[in-house]
Each structure stands twice: as structure tokens, then as C-alpha cells.
Design a protein around this motif. Structure first.
Motif, PDB file in Angstrom:
ATOM      1  N   ALA A  23       0.852  -1.186   0.000  1.00 44.55           N
ATOM      2  CA  ALA A  23       0.000   0.000   0.000  1.00 44.55           C
ATOM      3  C   ALA A  23       0.892   1.242   0.000  1.00 44.55           C
ATOM      4  O   ALA A  23       1.124   1.868   1.024  1.00 44.55           O
ATOM      5  CB  ALA A  23      -0.925  -0.003   1.213  1.00 44.55           C
ATOM      6  N   ILE A  24       1.405   1.576  -1.180  1.00 43.68           N
ATOM      7  CA  ILE A  24       2.339   2.691  -1.331  1.00 43.68           C
ATOM      8  C   ILE A  24       1.584   3.950  -1.740  1.00 43.68           C
ATOM      9  O   ILE A  24       0.716   3.917  -2.606  1.00 43.68           O
ATOM     10  CB  ILE A  24       3.404   2.371  -2.405  1.00 43.68           C
ATOM     11  CG1 ILE A  24       4.198   1.118  -2.026  1.00 43.68           C
ATOM     12  CG2 ILE A  24       4.328   3.561  -2.634  1.00 43.68           C
ATOM     13  CD1 ILE A  24       5.101   0.599  -3.140  1.00 43.68           C
ATOM     14  N   ILE A  25       1.967   5.066  -1.130  1.00 42.62           N
ATOM     15  CA  ILE A  25       1.498   6.379  -1.563  1.00 42.62           C
ATOM     16  C   ILE A  25       2.707   7.126  -2.092  1.00 42.62           C
ATOM     17  O   ILE A  25       3.738   7.218  -1.426  1.00 42.62           O
ATOM     18  CB  ILE A  25       0.842   7.172  -0.416  1.00 42.62           C
ATOM     19  CG1 ILE A  25      -0.464   6.506   0.016  1.00 42.62           C
ATOM     20  CG2 ILE A  25       0.591   8.622  -0.835  1.00 42.62           C
ATOM     21  CD1 ILE A  25      -1.160   7.188   1.185  1.00 42.62           C
ATOM     22  N   SER A  26       2.581   7.665  -3.305  1.00 43.39           N
ATOM     23  CA  SER A  26       3.637   8.477  -3.898  1.00 43.39           C
ATOM     24  C   SER A  26       3.170   9.917  -3.983  1.00 43.39           C
ATOM     25  O   SER A  26       2.163  10.218  -4.626  1.00 43.39           O
ATOM     26  CB  SER A  26       3.989   7.967  -5.303  1.00 43.39           C
ATOM     27  OG  SER A  26       4.889   8.870  -5.928  1.00 43.39           O
ATOM     28  N   LEU A  27       3.922  10.800  -3.328  1.00 40.22           N
ATOM     29  CA  LEU A  27       3.633  12.238  -3.399  1.00 40.22           C
ATOM     30  C   LEU A  27       4.670  12.921  -4.281  1.00 40.22           C
ATOM     31  O   LEU A  27       5.046  14.070  -4.051  1.00 40.22           O
ATOM     32  CB  LEU A  27       3.620  12.851  -1.997  1.00 40.22           C
ATOM     33  CG  LEU A  27       2.577  12.293  -1.036  1.00 40.22           C
ATOM     34  CD1 LEU A  27       2.656  12.999   0.315  1.00 40.22           C
ATOM     35  CD2 LEU A  27       1.176  12.414  -1.621  1.00 40.22           C
ATOM     36  N   SER A  28       5.126  12.200  -5.286  1.00 41.55           N
ATOM     37  CA  SER A  28       6.139  12.693  -6.216  1.00 41.55           C
ATOM     38  C   SER A  28       5.837  12.151  -7.606  1.00 41.55           C
ATOM     39  O   SER A  28       5.872  10.930  -7.813  1.00 41.55           O
ATOM     40  CB  SER A  28       7.522  12.214  -5.761  1.00 41.55           C
ATOM     41  OG  SER A  28       8.451  12.270  -6.817  1.00 41.55           O
ATOM     42  N   PRO A  29       5.554  13.021  -8.568  1.00 43.27           N
ATOM     43  CA  PRO A  29       5.310  12.539  -9.928  1.00 43.27           C
ATOM     44  C   PRO A  29       6.467  11.701 -10.485  1.00 43.27           C
ATOM     45  O   PRO A  29       6.234  10.710 -11.169  1.00 43.27           O
ATOM     46  CB  PRO A  29       5.103  13.822 -10.733  1.00 43.27           C
ATOM     47  CG  PRO A  29       4.582  14.805  -9.733  1.00 43.27           C
ATOM     48  CD  PRO A  29       5.326  14.468  -8.459  1.00 43.27           C
ATOM     49  N   THR A  30       7.684  12.085 -10.160  1.00 47.68           N
ATOM     50  CA  THR A  30       8.834  11.323 -10.634  1.00 47.68           C
ATOM     51  C   THR A  30       8.843   9.918 -10.045  1.00 47.68           C
ATOM     52  O   THR A  30       9.020   8.933 -10.764  1.00 47.68           O
ATOM     53  CB  THR A  30      10.151  12.055 -10.285  1.00 47.68           C
ATOM     54  OG1 THR A  30      10.124  13.354 -10.880  1.00 47.68           O
ATOM     55  CG2 THR A  30      11.363  11.286 -10.782  1.00 47.68           C
ATOM     56  N   GLN A  43       1.206  -2.049  -6.445  1.00 47.02           N
ATOM     57  CA  GLN A  43       1.398  -1.803  -5.016  1.00 47.02           C
ATOM     58  C   GLN A  43       1.025  -0.369  -4.628  1.00 47.02           C
ATOM     59  O   GLN A  43       0.956  -0.052  -3.451  1.00 47.02           O
ATOM     60  CB  GLN A  43       2.862  -2.075  -4.647  1.00 47.02           C
ATOM     61  CG  GLN A  43       3.273  -3.537  -4.809  1.00 47.02           C
ATOM     62  CD  GLN A  43       4.775  -3.694  -4.857  1.00 47.02           C
ATOM     63  OE1 GLN A  43       5.353  -3.843  -5.926  1.00 47.02           O
ATOM     64  NE2 GLN A  43       5.414  -3.667  -3.698  1.00 47.02           N
ATOM     65  N   VAL A  44       0.798   0.488  -5.612  1.00 43.79           N
ATOM     66  CA  VAL A  44       0.516   1.905  -5.370  1.00 43.79           C
ATOM     67  C   VAL A  44      -0.987   2.095  -5.177  1.00 43.79           C
ATOM     68  O   VAL A  44      -1.778   1.783  -6.055  1.00 43.79           O
ATOM     69  CB  VAL A  44       1.030   2.767  -6.550  1.00 43.79           C
ATOM     70  CG1 VAL A  44       0.689   4.235  -6.328  1.00 43.79           C
ATOM     71  CG2 VAL A  44       2.530   2.578  -6.747  1.00 43.79           C
ATOM     72  N   ILE A  45      -1.366   2.617  -4.004  1.00 45.13           N
ATOM     73  CA  ILE A  45      -2.791   2.820  -3.705  1.00 45.13           C
ATOM     74  C   ILE A  45      -3.250   4.250  -3.950  1.00 45.13           C
ATOM     75  O   ILE A  45      -4.439   4.495  -4.107  1.00 45.13           O
ATOM     76  CB  ILE A  45      -3.144   2.394  -2.264  1.00 45.13           C
ATOM     77  CG1 ILE A  45      -2.357   3.221  -1.241  1.00 45.13           C
ATOM     78  CG2 ILE A  45      -2.926   0.901  -2.079  1.00 45.13           C
ATOM     79  CD1 ILE A  45      -2.869   3.128   0.185  1.00 45.13           C
ATOM     80  N   ALA A  46      -2.312   5.201  -3.963  1.00 45.81           N
ATOM     81  CA  ALA A  46      -2.666   6.606  -4.202  1.00 45.81           C
ATOM     82  C   ALA A  46      -1.428   7.378  -4.611  1.00 45.81           C
ATOM     83  O   ALA A  46      -0.317   7.083  -4.148  1.00 45.81           O
ATOM     84  CB  ALA A  46      -3.277   7.238  -2.947  1.00 45.81           C
ATOM     85  N   VAL A  47      -1.649   8.370  -5.485  1.00 47.60           N
ATOM     86  CA  VAL A  47      -0.577   9.281  -5.880  1.00 47.60           C
ATOM     87  C   VAL A  47      -1.079  10.704  -5.724  1.00 47.60           C
ATOM     88  O   VAL A  47      -2.286  10.952  -5.642  1.00 47.60           O
ATOM     89  CB  VAL A  47      -0.084   9.023  -7.330  1.00 47.60           C
ATOM     90  CG1 VAL A  47       0.427   7.590  -7.472  1.00 47.60           C
ATOM     91  CG2 VAL A  47      -1.165   9.312  -8.350  1.00 47.60           C
ATOM     92  N   ASP A  48      -0.149  11.634  -5.694  1.00 51.56           N
ATOM     93  CA  ASP A  48      -0.516  13.036  -5.518  1.00 51.56           C
ATOM     94  C   ASP A  48      -1.264  13.574  -6.729  1.00 51.56           C
ATOM     95  O   ASP A  48      -1.274  12.975  -7.799  1.00 51.56           O
ATOM     96  CB  ASP A  48       0.742  13.873  -5.256  1.00 51.56           C
ATOM     97  CG  ASP A  48       1.644  13.918  -6.466  1.00 51.56           C
ATOM     98  OD1 ASP A  48       2.154  12.852  -6.874  1.00 51.56           O
ATOM     99  OD2 ASP A  48       1.831  15.018  -7.025  1.00 51.56           O
ATOM    100  N   ASP A  49      -1.858  14.733  -6.555  1.00 48.54           N
ATOM    101  CA  ASP A  49      -2.682  15.335  -7.604  1.00 48.54           C
ATOM    102  C   ASP A  49      -1.889  15.851  -8.801  1.00 48.54           C
ATOM    103  O   ASP A  49      -2.475  16.275  -9.800  1.00 48.54           O
ATOM    104  CB  ASP A  49      -3.555  16.449  -7.022  1.00 48.54           C
ATOM    105  CG  ASP A  49      -2.756  17.540  -6.324  1.00 48.54           C
ATOM    106  OD1 ASP A  49      -1.505  17.451  -6.257  1.00 48.54           O
ATOM    107  OD2 ASP A  49      -3.375  18.492  -5.832  1.00 48.54           O
TER     108      ASP A  49
END
Length: 185
Positions: A23-30, A43-49
Motif C-alpha cells: 500500500a504505497i502512496i507516492s507524493l512525487s510525480p517522478t 502496489q501503489v494505492i494513491a498518488v498526488d494530484d
């Protein structure tokens, strides 16, 4: 395969990942693009806007510029990846026992390779990360070889937006131009 628990040195700080992150959250587009490129997208559950690639990235209301710790914690991540430690976000998430990787903007292509390798190790995709790096190195070498000598004596100005904001030679983009033999004005 990665053995867990895993402790890695991330920007001069030891970060321990208890188990393979699911359950990974990425707050980085890169970082978002890197995660999907190495096969960790499931594995990514959410990313930033601001993460708009790839199309299947689970874009959320979360912001990497004005992070909301409560909103992040509510999604129950087992790993958060950020590009900046805005408002002591890292310490706040660590206090909530959530491991955080700080992956700042790369200054050189080697920084990029290092980040891809680190994300591959942490997400249990080391082989895929090595493959992405190898493919990138090959494509860059081919491009540099095909342009050999063509940039010598030429100048470049790279305008990022309509405010005349540009890049310097000490940035990632500037290092790419220098590799092609171009002089940044």
C-alpha cells in the motif's frame, strides 16, 4: 528478491521497511513514474494530484506541495514516497509508524539510476529496476553517440514556462545539455 525487514540508508537516514509494501502512496510525480516503470504499480494505492503519468496511476486529492498528514494516514499506507520534506512531513509520518522515503529531484542522471535502484529494492522489484536502468543507459548512450560533436560550439536556452524561468548548468536538464556538448547561456 528483497529480504524483509529491509533497512536502507535513504539520504543519510536509515529507513526500515518491515515487509514488502502493498500500500504505497507516492507524493512525487517522478517517483510515481518510476514505480510503474519497474512493475510496482499494483502496489501503489494513491498518488498526488500532480502525478499524471501513467494513466492508470491512482490519482487522489493528496498534495505533495501541501501535504495533509491525516489524509495520508487515513489511507493506511505501508510506505510513503516524497520528493520534499515539507512542514516536517517525514517526521510526522514516522511518528505514525509509516516508513517514508525521501527522493528529491535528481541533479544528475546517476541520481536517477540510484533512485530507480532504491525503489526497486524497497518494492521487491530489483531485477525490473536494473532492467529499466540498463535500457535507459543504452538509449542515452545511443543518443549521445549519434549526436557526437554536433553540439560543440552551440548554445542553448531552455525556457520552462512563460515567466522566462530557465535551467542552469547545475540542474538535471543542464547536465543533459552538457553531455551533448552544448553551452547553457
Amino acid at each position: 528478491n528483497t529480504a524483509y525487514p529491509l533497512t536502507i540508508n535513504n539520504n543519510s537516514k536509515d529507513v526500515t521497511i518491515a515487509a514488502e509494501p502493498a500500500a504505497i502512496i507516492s507524493l512525487s510525480p517522478t517517483a510515481t513514474e518510476m514505480l510503474f516503470a519497474i512493475g510496482a504499480g499494483a502496489q501503489v494505492i494513491a498518488v498526488d494530484d500532480q502525478s499524471n503519468y501513467p494513466a492508470e496511476a491512482p490519482i487522489s486529492e493528496l498534495s505533495g506541495y501541501t501535504p495533509n498528514v491525516e489524509a495520508i494516514v487515513a489511507k493506511k499506507p505501508d510506505l510513503v514516497i516524497v520528493s520534499n520534506d515539507i512542514n516536517n512531513l517525514v517526521a510526522s509520518l514516522e511518528a505514525a509508524t509509516i516508513p517514508v522515503l525521501l527522493e528529491p529531484a535528481a541533479v544528475t542522471i546517476d541520481d536517477t539510476y540510484k533512485q530507480i535502484t532504491e525503489l526497486g529494492e524497497v518494492t521487491n522489484h530489483p531485477t525490473e529496476a536494473a532492467s529499466v536502468n540498463s535500457d535507459m543507459q543504452s538509449k542515452i548512450a545511443t543518443a549521445l553517440d549519434s549526436a557526437k560533436g554536433k553540439g560543440e560550439g552551440k548554445s542553448v536556452y531552455h525556457e520552462l514556462d512563460n515567466t522566462m524561468y530557465s535551467v542552469t548548468s547545475s540542474t538535471f536538464v543542464g547536465s543533459i545539455y552538457a553531455a551533448f556538448g552544448l553551452t547553457n547561456i
